[in-house]
Design a protein around this motif. Sequence first.
Motif, short mmCIF file in Angstrom:
data_model
loop_
_atom_site.label_atom_id
_atom_site.label_comp_id
_atom_site.label_asym_id
_atom_site.label_seq_id
_atom_site.Cartn_x
_atom_site.Cartn_y
_atom_site.Cartn_z
N TYR A 272 1.10 -2.30 -3.28
CA TYR A 272 1.04 -2.18 -2.39
C TYR A 272 2.04 -2.12 -1.10
O TYR A 272 2.34 -2.51 -0.08
CB TYR A 272 0.06 -3.03 -1.24
N MET A 287 3.26 -0.97 3.87
CA MET A 287 1.68 -1.33 4.27
C MET A 287 1.36 -1.83 5.98
O MET A 287 0.68 -1.25 6.67
CB MET A 287 0.82 -1.73 3.13
N VAL A 340 -6.54 -0.11 3.05
CA VAL A 340 -5.66 -0.79 2.94
C VAL A 340 -5.07 -2.13 2.73
O VAL A 340 -4.51 -2.87 1.89
CB VAL A 340 -4.98 -0.32 3.37
N MET A 344 -4.11 -4.84 0.27
CA MET A 344 -2.73 -5.62 0.61
C MET A 344 -3.32 -7.30 -0.40
O MET A 344 -2.14 -7.72 -0.70
CB MET A 344 -1.99 -5.01 1.41
#
Length: 459
Positions: A272, A287, A340, A344
């Motif tokens: 990530y 990210m 996402v 992460m």
Amino acid sequence: MKMWSGRFKKELDSLANDFNSSISVDYKMYKEDIEGSIAHATMLEKVDIITKEDLNKIVEGLNSILKDIDSNELEFNPKAEDIHMFNEEELTKRIGDSGKKLHTARSRNDQVALDIRMYLKNKIKLIVEDINKLINTLINIAEENLDTVMPGYTHLQVAQPVTFAHHIMAYVQMLVRDTTRFKDCYRRMNENPLGSGALATTTYPIDRFMTTKLLGFDIPTRNSLDSVSDRDFIVELNFDISMVMLHLSRFSEEIILWSSQEFKFIELDDSYSTGSSIMPQKKNPDMAELVRGKSSRVFGNLMATLNMIKALPLAYNKDMQEDKENIFDSIETLEICLLVFEGMMRTLKVNSENMREKAKKGFINATDLADYLVKKGMAFRDAYKITGQLVGYCVDENKSLEELTMEEFKKSSELFEEDVYKYIDLDYILAQRKVYGGPSPEAVKIQIDDTKEYMKNIK
């Protein structure tokens, strides 16, 4: 030839047709449009507006269209005016004259109002699931870090000691509030506009309560004018999405700070993070930065929707065609950001030692030193002044409060005793902050348990 072309002597200009068409956006609602049409046809047969034979052909034809779209055997016609016309034209092509009867007692105005509500209701359920997944990940992190001491900040300056668990749970509370907003929005959205017609219902003896039950709505909408012109639910959903993105953006900012060399509180997983094309040492929190940036996009969609509606007269206006592109974009942006962000957070490493070292600096226990004197009988303002003087002395001597000798303490006040070192110890300070909602491991554990229970009972 358009289905509405009977009154016109000329065909629509090709450029005007492309400008007018919404199929490139509203094709996403093909399933809801077909489900709504099946319910409408079922009701028409029940009240003897169409025959059983017509109903069977319509249902069979619509289900075949749905199957072919799902299997990619049927492609959307980019020349179609919208998804409603596409489905109806395809249906008539497949079953003949029976397909022409489907639109009896219905307008595209109430049809699109129905489709968008059904589509957004389904999306709300998925969004809440994704938020809950992130909440559970954050709670797991909190449970693993009940004793992880870190500095708490105000004005981005070291303020008082907290735990990483307490800090993480602050964002959990934001996200829990977000889920309640979505559920409230769902309830207000769950009213059936079908049967409102273009604006004034119909002279046919339709049964709106039947379609309401068939489609899983709570009640029919109460006013036909409002039914076809209402887009409050889209504004509200855009706002709810904006609030989640606001919270994720604030969280992203802290992730970016914490992963920097200056803080080193966390390390993001390689999966990530990204690198630099020129600086080989870089490990960038892209990210988190993208989530922070995409929040602006969602806020813009909210304002665009508000501005689109703000001066529209009743009832339906073509301007409303612009509502879907904005809300669809907001939904898709939120969905990818949640997925996402969860990944992460689930994979990051917590550098607890660095957090504790940072917490030891910046005189983070100064307030507790003042409270120590208050508990010995000194007025708070006097204790505050003495503590401030001791901090100033430590700055000059390059010391921390814990490093002061008893002789140095006594110079400021005779109330200081050997137990002062216990009272300004970070772990002791945190353990004493047992007030409900506080940062002690005991209080945070209660907060976690209460939050889990609260989430179970959110309706």
